[in-house]
Design a protein around this motif. Structure first.
Motif, PDB file in Angstrom:
ATOM      1  N   GLN A  29      -4.420 -94.475   5.048  1.00  0.00           N
ATOM      2  CA  GLN A  29      -4.981 -93.571   6.052  1.00  0.00           C
ATOM      3  C   GLN A  29      -3.949 -93.220   7.123  1.00  0.00           C
ATOM      4  O   GLN A  29      -3.811 -92.050   7.512  1.00  0.00           O
ATOM      5  CB  GLN A  29      -6.205 -94.221   6.693  1.00  0.00           C
ATOM      6  CG  GLN A  29      -7.386 -94.367   5.752  1.00  0.00           C
ATOM      7  CD  GLN A  29      -8.504 -95.217   6.335  1.00  0.00           C
ATOM      8  OE1 GLN A  29      -8.366 -95.792   7.414  1.00  0.00           O
ATOM      9  NE2 GLN A  29      -9.605 -95.317   5.608  1.00  0.00           N
ATOM     10  N   LEU A  30      -3.212 -94.213   7.617  1.00  0.00           N
ATOM     11  CA  LEU A  30      -2.249 -93.961   8.682  1.00  0.00           C
ATOM     12  C   LEU A  30      -1.097 -93.075   8.206  1.00  0.00           C
ATOM     13  O   LEU A  30      -0.660 -92.170   8.917  1.00  0.00           O
ATOM     14  CB  LEU A  30      -1.702 -95.284   9.214  1.00  0.00           C
ATOM     15  CG  LEU A  30      -2.709 -96.172   9.967  1.00  0.00           C
ATOM     16  CD1 LEU A  30      -2.087 -97.534  10.276  1.00  0.00           C
ATOM     17  CD2 LEU A  30      -3.187 -95.514  11.256  1.00  0.00           C
ATOM     18  N   LEU A  31      -0.600 -93.339   6.996  1.00  0.00           N
ATOM     19  CA  LEU A  31       0.505 -92.546   6.474  1.00  0.00           C
ATOM     20  C   LEU A  31       0.048 -91.205   5.932  1.00  0.00           C
ATOM     21  O   LEU A  31       0.831 -90.247   5.874  1.00  0.00           O
ATOM     22  CB  LEU A  31       1.227 -93.318   5.361  1.00  0.00           C
ATOM     23  CG  LEU A  31       2.097 -94.486   5.810  1.00  0.00           C
ATOM     24  CD1 LEU A  31       2.554 -95.298   4.603  1.00  0.00           C
ATOM     25  CD2 LEU A  31       3.304 -93.995   6.596  1.00  0.00           C
ATOM     26  N   GLY A  32      -1.225 -91.117   5.531  1.00  0.00           N
ATOM     27  CA  GLY A  32      -1.738 -89.903   4.911  1.00  0.00           C
ATOM     28  C   GLY A  32      -1.763 -88.703   5.829  1.00  0.00           C
ATOM     29  O   GLY A  32      -1.900 -87.568   5.365  1.00  0.00           O
ATOM     30  N   ARG A  33      -1.597 -88.923   7.122  1.00  0.00           N
ATOM     31  CA  ARG A  33      -1.530 -87.787   8.047  1.00  0.00           C
ATOM     32  C   ARG A  33      -0.242 -86.988   7.863  1.00  0.00           C
ATOM     33  O   ARG A  33      -0.184 -85.807   8.202  1.00  0.00           O
ATOM     34  CB  ARG A  33      -1.610 -88.280   9.492  1.00  0.00           C
ATOM     35  CG  ARG A  33      -2.828 -89.117   9.818  1.00  0.00           C
ATOM     36  CD  ARG A  33      -2.748 -89.619  11.261  1.00  0.00           C
ATOM     37  NE  ARG A  33      -3.621 -90.753  11.510  1.00  0.00           N
ATOM     38  CZ  ARG A  33      -3.642 -91.441  12.641  1.00  0.00           C
ATOM     39  NH1 ARG A  33      -2.819 -91.101  13.629  1.00  0.00           N
ATOM     40  NH2 ARG A  33      -4.454 -92.463  12.806  1.00  0.00           N
ATOM     41  N   ALA A  34       0.809 -87.637   7.353  1.00  0.00           N
ATOM     42  CA  ALA A  34       2.111 -86.969   7.248  1.00  0.00           C
ATOM     43  C   ALA A  34       2.698 -86.997   5.840  1.00  0.00           C
ATOM     44  O   ALA A  34       3.613 -86.219   5.552  1.00  0.00           O
ATOM     45  CB  ALA A  34       3.106 -87.621   8.216  1.00  0.00           C
ATOM     46  N   THR A 311       0.577 -98.056  17.233  1.00  0.00           N
ATOM     47  CA  THR A 311       1.796 -98.870  17.111  1.00  0.00           C
ATOM     48  C   THR A 311       2.105 -99.136  15.643  1.00  0.00           C
ATOM     49  O   THR A 311       3.267 -99.030  15.205  1.00  0.00           O
ATOM     50  CB  THR A 311       1.618-100.203  17.862  1.00  0.00           C
ATOM     51  OG1 THR A 311       1.314 -99.938  19.231  1.00  0.00           O
ATOM     52  CG2 THR A 311       2.874-101.054  17.774  1.00  0.00           C
ATOM     53  N   GLU A 312       1.076 -99.478  14.872  1.00  0.00           N
ATOM     54  CA  GLU A 312       1.283 -99.716  13.442  1.00  0.00           C
ATOM     55  C   GLU A 312       1.712 -98.437  12.734  1.00  0.00           C
ATOM     56  O   GLU A 312       2.627 -98.448  11.890  1.00  0.00           O
ATOM     57  CB  GLU A 312       0.013-100.274  12.808  1.00  0.00           C
ATOM     58  CG  GLU A 312       0.195-100.655  11.351  1.00  0.00           C
ATOM     59  CD  GLU A 312      -1.057-101.248  10.725  1.00  0.00           C
ATOM     60  OE1 GLU A 312      -0.919-102.067   9.803  1.00  0.00           O
ATOM     61  OE2 GLU A 312      -2.176-100.887  11.150  1.00  0.00           O
ATOM     62  N   ARG A 313       1.074 -97.307  13.060  1.00  0.00           N
ATOM     63  CA  ARG A 313       1.423 -96.040  12.411  1.00  0.00           C
ATOM     64  C   ARG A 313       2.883 -95.681  12.669  1.00  0.00           C
ATOM     65  O   ARG A 313       3.605 -95.265  11.750  1.00  0.00           O
ATOM     66  CB  ARG A 313       0.507 -94.926  12.914  1.00  0.00           C
ATOM     67  CG  ARG A 313       0.667 -93.614  12.141  1.00  0.00           C
ATOM     68  CD  ARG A 313      -0.113 -92.486  12.774  1.00  0.00           C
ATOM     69  NE  ARG A 313       0.533 -92.028  14.001  1.00  0.00           N
ATOM     70  CZ  ARG A 313       1.554 -91.162  14.016  1.00  0.00           C
ATOM     71  NH1 ARG A 313       2.036 -90.652  12.894  1.00  0.00           N
ATOM     72  NH2 ARG A 313       2.090 -90.803  15.158  1.00  0.00           N
ATOM     73  N   GLN A 314       3.334 -95.847  13.901  1.00  0.00           N
ATOM     74  CA  GLN A 314       4.721 -95.522  14.209  1.00  0.00           C
ATOM     75  C   GLN A 314       5.687 -96.411  13.438  1.00  0.00           C
ATOM     76  O   GLN A 314       6.735 -95.950  12.960  1.00  0.00           O
ATOM     77  CB  GLN A 314       4.958 -95.645  15.711  1.00  0.00           C
ATOM     78  CG  GLN A 314       4.254 -94.574  16.535  1.00  0.00           C
ATOM     79  CD  GLN A 314       4.432 -94.771  18.027  1.00  0.00           C
ATOM     80  OE1 GLN A 314       5.197 -95.628  18.475  1.00  0.00           O
ATOM     81  NE2 GLN A 314       3.722 -93.979  18.819  1.00  0.00           N
TER      82      GLN A 314
END
Length: 326
Positions: A29-34, A311-314
Motif C-alpha cells: 500500500q505504501l509503495l503502491g502510491r508511486a 516515516t516508513e513510507r519515506q
C-alpha cells in the motif's frame, strides 16, 4: 520519479494473522502510491517475472525466491528483509539464510540494533526501516486495577512461560490482571494455560483474536507485556506505542532497538520475578506523576514518531530508489 516494478516476496499467506503478512500488505500500500507492486509467496510468479526490484521477507523462508532472483539478476535490485529468527538464529545455523545475505545488495532490519547481528563485512548493506501503524487516541483507563495484555502465539520464541510464572507470583494481587491473546496449538501449551489460570486468578487466556480487536485491547490496557526470548522488531510493540499504551519488554536486542537503550521498562529475558516486580511497581505508582507507569508512558510517547506511516513510507521509497538506480 519513474515508477519501478516491485515484487514483494512474503512466505506468509495474505490472510495470515502474523507480522510477515501484515508487513507485505502495508508495504504494498505504501509503495503502491508511486510504484507498481505485486505480492507473491514464491518467485518467479506470473506477473512478476520482469520486476526491477525484489523485497524478500525472511532470509531463510524466502531463500528459494532470493536464489532464483540472484541467478537471473545477481544482487541488482534485491533487498532481503531480516526477521528476528533470521538475525538471532538462522543466519548462524542455516546455509540458505547465510546465502540470502550474500546475494542481496541491501539488508533491511526493522529496528536500530538489527545490524549488530550481521557479519561485519555486510553491515554497510543494512538499512533500518521501522514498521508503522496509524496512531489511535489513548483510552481512558480505570484506576482501581492494572490491566496488562500479552499478545503472541504461544511458541518458545515468545517465552509465554515467563508470563505464566509472573502471574503465579502475583496471585495474591487482586489489583493486577493479565490478559493473554494468541493461539495455543499444542496440548502442552493448553495444559500450561490451564495450570496458570488455576494457580493465578488474575491471569486469563483469551485465545486468538482478530487484529482489530487485538489492537483495541492493547489500547484499553495499561501495559503491553512483551517477554520474547528472540525478537526482530515486533508489530505489537509499535502498535502499543502508537496507542498510548507503554510496554514492559525483555531486554533482547529486537526490543531495545524498538524502545531505546535507556527505556525503563525492561526485564532480563525469562526473569519472571523481575517482570512481576515491574508490574507491581507500575500498579503501586499508578496515577502518580513521576511514577513508573508515567515514566514509561512518556518514554513511549517520545518514540512514537519513529513508527509513523509516513516515516516508513519515506524509508521504503529511499530503498526502492537505491535498488532501482543503475
Amino acid at each position: 520519479m519513474v515508477p519501478a516494478s516491485v515484487v514483494i516476496v512474503s512466505p506468509a499467506a495474505s490472510d495470515a494473522n502474523n507480522g510477515n503478512a501484515r508487513t507485505a500488505q502495508r508495504w504494498a500500500q505504501l509503495l503502491g502510491r508511486a510504484h507498481r507492486v505485486t505480492v507473491v509467496r514464491q518467485w518467479p510468479a506470473p506477473g512478476s517475472e520482469n520486476a526491477q526490484v525484489m523485497l524478500a521477507l525472511h532470509a531463510r523462508r524466502s531463500a528459494e525466491a532470493i536464489a532464483a532472483w540472484h541467478a537471473r539478476h545477481g544482487e541488482r535490485g534485491l533487498a532481503v528483509v531480516l526477521t528476528g529468527t533470521d538475525l538471532y538464529r538462522d543466519i548462524a545455523t542455516d546455509a540458505s539464510a547465510r546465502a540470502s545475505l550474500t546475494f542481496a545488495s541491501r539488508l533491511v532490519v526493522l529496528q536500530e540494533r538489527g545490524a549488530d547481528a550481521l557479519p561485519a563485512a555486510l553491515r554497510p548493506r543494512a538499512r533500518v526501516i521501522f514498521q508503522s501503524t496509524p496512531a489511535l487516541p489513548p483510552a481512558r483507563k480505570p484506576q482501581d486495577a492494572l490491566l496488562a495484555v500479552v499478545v503472541g502465539h504461544l511458541r518458545p520464541e515468545k517465552s509465554p512461560e515467563t508470563v505464566f510464572q509472573a502471574a503465579r507470583l502475583l496471585a495474591a494481587r487482586g489489583d493486577i490482571r493479565i490478559e493473554h491473546l494468541g493461539a495455543a496449538d499444542s496440548d502442552a501449551w493448553q495444559d500450561a494455560i490451564r495450570a496458570a489460570q488455576a494457580q493465578a486468578p488474575g491471569y486469563r487466556w483469551l485465545g486468538p483474536r482478530p487484529h482489530e480487536e487485538t489492537r483495541e485491547r492493547i489500547r484499553q490496557a495499561h501495559l503491553l507485556v512483551h517477554p520474547s526470548a528472540m525478537e526482530g522488531g515486533a508489530h505489537v510493540v509499535m502498535e502499543a506505542v502508537r496507542s498510548g499504551t507503554p510496554v514492559l519488554a525483555s531486554r533482547v536486542p529486537g526490543n531495545v532497538g524498538m524502545l531505546g537503550e535507556d527505556y525503563a521498562g525492561y526485564f532480563p529475558p525469562g526473569d519472571a520475578p523481575a517482570l512481576a516486580a515491574l508490574l507491581a511497581a507500575c500498579r503501586d505508582t499508578q496515577g502518580q506523576a513521576g511514577g513508573r507507569l508515567a515514566t514509561l508512558s512518556a518514554q513511549c510517547e517520545a518514540r512514537a514518531p519513529l513508527f509513523d506511516p509516513e516515516t516508513e513510507r519515506q524509508g521504503l521509497m529511499r530503498l526502492v530508489d537505491e535498488l532501482s538506480t543503475p
